[in-house]
Write a protein that holds these residues in place. Sequence first.
Motif, PDB file in Angstrom:
ATOM      1  N   GLU A   1      -5.453   2.861  -7.660  1.00  0.00           N
ATOM      2  CA  GLU A   1      -4.145   2.363  -8.110  1.00  0.00           C
ATOM      3  C   GLU A   1      -3.055   3.409  -7.860  1.00  0.00           C
ATOM      4  O   GLU A   1      -1.937   3.084  -7.449  1.00  0.00           O
ATOM      5  N   THR A   2      -3.384   4.674  -8.127  1.00  0.00           N
ATOM      6  CA  THR A   2      -2.407   5.750  -7.911  1.00  0.00           C
ATOM      7  C   THR A   2      -2.045   5.865  -6.440  1.00  0.00           C
ATOM      8  O   THR A   2      -0.874   6.060  -6.082  1.00  0.00           O
ATOM      9  N   ASN A   3      -3.073   5.761  -5.587  1.00  0.00           N
ATOM     10  CA  ASN A   3      -2.809   5.802  -4.148  1.00  0.00           C
ATOM     11  C   ASN A   3      -1.908   4.645  -3.718  1.00  0.00           C
ATOM     12  O   ASN A   3      -1.001   4.813  -2.893  1.00  0.00           O
ATOM     13  N   HIS A   4      -2.136   3.465  -4.317  1.00  0.00           N
ATOM     14  CA  HIS A   4      -1.308   2.313  -3.993  1.00  0.00           C
ATOM     15  C   HIS A   4       0.141   2.535  -4.445  1.00  0.00           C
ATOM     16  O   HIS A   4       1.088   2.225  -3.707  1.00  0.00           O
ATOM     17  N   LEU A   5       0.286   3.069  -5.668  1.00  0.00           N
ATOM     18  CA  LEU A   5       1.628   3.368  -6.165  1.00  0.00           C
ATOM     19  C   LEU A   5       2.327   4.417  -5.302  1.00  0.00           C
ATOM     20  O   LEU A   5       3.532   4.359  -5.068  1.00  0.00           O
ATOM     21  N   LEU A   6       1.546   5.380  -4.849  1.00  0.00           N
ATOM     22  CA  LEU A   6       2.106   6.430  -3.995  1.00  0.00           C
ATOM     23  C   LEU A   6       2.620   5.842  -2.682  1.00  0.00           C
ATOM     24  O   LEU A   6       3.723   6.177  -2.226  1.00  0.00           O
ATOM     25  N   VAL A   7       1.791   4.955  -2.107  1.00  0.00           N
ATOM     26  CA  VAL A   7       2.216   4.308  -0.858  1.00  0.00           C
ATOM     27  C   VAL A   7       3.477   3.483  -1.087  1.00  0.00           C
ATOM     28  O   VAL A   7       4.432   3.509  -0.291  1.00  0.00           O
ATOM     29  N   GLN A   8       3.538   2.740  -2.229  1.00  0.00           N
ATOM     30  CA  GLN A   8       4.705   1.920  -2.535  1.00  0.00           C
ATOM     31  C   GLN A   8       5.949   2.777  -2.764  1.00  0.00           C
ATOM     32  O   GLN A   8       7.048   2.454  -2.322  1.00  0.00           O
ATOM     33  N   SER A   9       5.746   3.914  -3.469  1.00  0.00           N
ATOM     34  CA  SER A   9       6.866   4.823  -3.728  1.00  0.00           C
ATOM     35  C   SER A   9       7.397   5.416  -2.435  1.00  0.00           C
ATOM     36  O   SER A   9       8.610   5.577  -2.252  1.00  0.00           O
ATOM     37  N   GLN A  10       6.486   5.750  -1.526  1.00  0.00           N
ATOM     38  CA  GLN A  10       6.919   6.283  -0.236  1.00  0.00           C
ATOM     39  C   GLN A  10       7.717   5.238   0.549  1.00  0.00           C
ATOM     40  O   GLN A  10       8.713   5.558   1.195  1.00  0.00           O
ATOM     41  N   ALA A  11       7.283   3.967   0.440  1.00  0.00           N
ATOM     42  CA  ALA A  11       8.027   2.894   1.112  1.00  0.00           C
ATOM     43  C   ALA A  11       9.411   2.729   0.494  1.00  0.00           C
ATOM     44  O   ALA A  11      10.420   2.567   1.196  1.00  0.00           O
ATOM     45  N   ASP A  12       9.470   2.776  -0.865  1.00  0.00           N
ATOM     46  CA  ASP A  12      10.767   2.671  -1.546  1.00  0.00           C
ATOM     47  C   ASP A  12      11.676   3.836  -1.168  1.00  0.00           C
ATOM     48  O   ASP A  12      12.887   3.668  -0.974  1.00  0.00           O
ATOM     49  N   LEU A  13      11.072   5.041  -1.094  1.00  0.00           N
ATOM     50  CA  LEU A  13      11.853   6.220  -0.721  1.00  0.00           C
ATOM     51  C   LEU A  13      12.420   6.070   0.687  1.00  0.00           C
ATOM     52  O   LEU A  13      13.583   6.411   0.939  1.00  0.00           O
ATOM     53  N   SER A  14      11.617   5.554   1.586  1.00  0.00           N
ATOM     54  CA  SER A  14      12.094   5.341   2.954  1.00  0.00           C
ATOM     55  C   SER A  14      13.242   4.334   2.984  1.00  0.00           C
ATOM     56  O   SER A  14      14.242   4.526   3.697  1.00  0.00           O
ATOM     57  N   ALA A  15      13.113   3.263   2.171  1.00  0.00           N
ATOM     58  CA  ALA A  15      14.189   2.262   2.123  1.00  0.00           C
ATOM     59  C   ALA A  15      15.466   2.871   1.556  1.00  0.00           C
ATOM     60  O   ALA A  15      16.573   2.605   2.053  1.00  0.00           O
ATOM     61  N   LEU A  16      15.327   3.705   0.503  1.00  0.00           N
ATOM     62  CA  LEU A  16      16.500   4.365  -0.080  1.00  0.00           C
ATOM     63  C   LEU A  16      17.151   5.324   0.917  1.00  0.00           C
ATOM     64  O   LEU A  16      18.381   5.436   0.975  1.00  0.00           O
ATOM     65  N   GLN A  17      16.347   5.999   1.682  1.00  0.00           N
ATOM     66  CA  GLN A  17      16.896   6.909   2.690  1.00  0.00           C
ATOM     67  C   GLN A  17      17.688   6.143   3.742  1.00  0.00           C
ATOM     68  O   GLN A  17      18.750   6.583   4.183  1.00  0.00           O
ATOM     69  N   VAL A  18      17.163   4.956   4.129  1.00  0.00           N
ATOM     70  CA  VAL A  18      17.891   4.127   5.092  1.00  0.00           C
ATOM     71  C   VAL A  18      19.216   3.669   4.497  1.00  0.00           C
ATOM     72  O   VAL A  18      20.270   3.706   5.148  1.00  0.00           O
ATOM     73  N   GLN A  19      19.171   3.220   3.218  1.00  0.00           N
ATOM     74  CA  GLN A  19      20.393   2.798   2.551  1.00  0.00           C
ATOM     75  C   GLN A  19      21.392   3.949   2.437  1.00  0.00           C
ATOM     76  O   GLN A  19      22.610   3.750   2.590  1.00  0.00           O
TER      77      GLN A  19
END
Length: 289
Positions: A44-62
């Motif tokens: 679950e932690t690994n999944h959250l980490l992957v999701q957080s990295q995706a969110d971080l990438s989206a925020l960086q694009v924004q």
Amino acid sequence: MSRHPTRSLPVTAAVLLLMGGCVKKSEYDALQIENQTLQTRVDETNHLLVQSQADLSALQVQMQQFVVVQTQLQKTQLELTQSQDQLKALKSQFDQFRTQRRSAMVGRKFPVLNLDDGKVLRDAEITAVSAEDVSIRHADGLVKVAFAKTTPDLRWEACYDPLEALEKSREKTLLKTRETESRLVREQASPPQSPAPSTAMPALNAVEILRTQLASQRQALNTDYQALAAKNPAALRGVEWNASQPEASPLLNTLSGSRAVLGISRLQAQRTAILATLQQLRELDPAAR
């Protein structure tokens, strides 16, 4: 040389016997359950980490898009400021050009000058030019003519603008109104000392002052209405307007004047001032209108 597989069975059995002698089965099962729970949490932690990295990438694009938009906004604001400065400079140049044109008209002579209102001026000479009118000396005297009644050539030479003329006229009317109000305040604060037989003179003087003030206020209201009608011809077409008593015009009534025309509130404020002056005048002269 290799041993037969069946010969390893006793060894495996021995290991199991040893393990069975060291760890209870219930504890082993508990450890297995705990191990599975921990493994689930890790997943679950690994999944959250992957999701957080995706969110971080989206925020960086924004954030990158925001920087681009902010840069474009700053560029647009700079261009707007430059355009405003250029417009201000052009207006200043035009005002100077217009002033020079009007000054150059002074002294111009006409053997015969036919005005648009039908008047004919002989031996005419321009003596003064303003935004609203032109002063002309002619064979029969001196006359001041509104540019709207002169000629197309004179209006073109003077860079005549009806809106500018209305604005200048309004400014002069407001200035006269303020001067009249100031004079009225001074006279009311310091009434003239006079003998007993002439005690009615101050009242008569106040009546004349109020009448002058009322006339100036009505003229200012008429001028502002004309300017508003010039800016909103479609909205005010066919509107009833009482030029002699503009404060009584239906347009300024709170019910009929509810149409959405920018500037009506200013006219209504002038109407309120006129009504106040009229009430003061009627207290001294009940027959005043």
